[in-house]
Write an enzyme that holds these catalytic residues in place. Sequence first.
Site, mmCIF file in Angstrom:
data_model
loop_
_atom_site.group_PDB
_atom_site.id
_atom_site.type_symbol
_atom_site.label_atom_id
_atom_site.label_comp_id
_atom_site.label_asym_id
_atom_site.label_seq_id
_atom_site.Cartn_x
_atom_site.Cartn_y
_atom_site.Cartn_z
ATOM 1 N N ARG A 245 -5.793 9.155 -3.345
ATOM 2 C CA ARG A 245 -6.314 8.581 -4.043
ATOM 3 C C ARG A 245 -5.711 8.588 -5.309
ATOM 4 N NH1 ARG A 245 -7.392 5.191 -0.510
ATOM 5 N NH2 ARG A 245 -9.667 5.184 0.759
ATOM 6 N N GLU A 274 -6.560 0.549 -9.204
ATOM 7 C CA GLU A 274 -6.171 -0.556 -8.133
ATOM 8 C C GLU A 274 -7.117 -1.736 -8.411
ATOM 9 O OE1 GLU A 274 -5.758 0.909 -4.584
ATOM 10 O OE2 GLU A 274 -5.055 3.213 -5.567
ATOM 11 N N HIS A 292 0.355 0.742 -2.473
ATOM 12 C CA HIS A 292 -1.333 1.582 -1.360
ATOM 13 C C HIS A 292 -0.631 1.187 -0.071
ATOM 14 C CE1 HIS A 292 -5.722 3.047 -1.234
ATOM 15 N NE2 HIS A 292 -5.014 3.391 0.128
#
Length: 318
Positions: A245, A274, A292
Amino acid sequence: MKVLANDGIDSKGKAAIESLGLTVLTDKVPQDELISFINEHSIVGLLVRSATNVRQPLIDACPSLRFIGRGGVGIDNIDAAYAREKGVEVFNTPASSSASVAELVMAMIFASNRFLYQAGGSMPHGGHESFESLKKSYGKGTEVRGKTIGIIGFGRIGQALAEYALGCGMHVLFFDLSKTSQSIALHIQNQKLEMELQVSTFEEVISISDFISLHVPKQPNGDSVIGKNEFAMMKKNAVVINTSRGGTVNELELLEALNNNQIAGACLDVFENEPRPNMDLLKHSKIISTPHIGAATAEAQERIGLEIAENIKRIMKF
Ligand code: NAD
């Protein structure tokens, strides 16, 4: 009854949900129009990946919702406790993506050891005229076999990664807050080889490893697990890999460590900001970055879709 799969869904998963008698809408509804769309279509289930946020105001404003499903692991984009308090079921698909994320990490390890990303990016522009100088620049790779990987967070993905790394002849160290040892099964042809790995200290993993790969959830208060102090303990050739993360690696301190040659490189699939990551990370010559895509394989998405359908079947008692 209608379900909205706002961040997309695999076709087999969609068919499995539809076989339960539900209609699956795959419109990509912008975040600020979600409440009115859900109410207009009396949506009973909202399916998301990481792009759509499901916060308290949406949960309050959409009484037709009976469940929220997250295709993937982390549910930090959903106010899950609040939804459950309000009687809305929340589920995720924790097991489906482990192999895909582990394979992305292995791809990053091989790519960084042989400068594939940089060399491959240079060939279309300079490969014809500067072949020899590119060969000189990037022809100084090292082998993965015999290198040490330190895995921080030894849950589903960490363990899947250990299996791949052991299969490639790497030494595997791990650190996890809740484990002292873990048995890993290597599946080779039709044989199963079990081995028991013992936990190392955090400091050992950080200071001995050639590759340090993070597989922890988002930390309380968004704290980082790797920052300035950890970079200072690492080997100069160390490569830090983050597919967990954004925020578990402190991005500004990572840039500093790379610019000061404290470590050799980093591979990032996840970012603090993000979907608009810090450009200094994306442009850095010592960073391999991906958008991602850890779980973005055909196999993982199919497993995720089918796991979602199983969850819906359980919740709706079909
Ligand atoms: P998991 O719950 O199975 O394992 C996480 C492990 O981390 C647990 O064993 C826990 O004890 C340990 N842990 C937590 N905090 C720690 C700390 N500070 N130090 C050491 N260990 C710690 O989770 P998983 O399925 O392996 O997923 C790991 C991470 O990968 C999650 O953050 C998830 O969101 C992320 N993920 C990313 C992608 C992607 O597309 N890049 C896809 C799937 C999952």
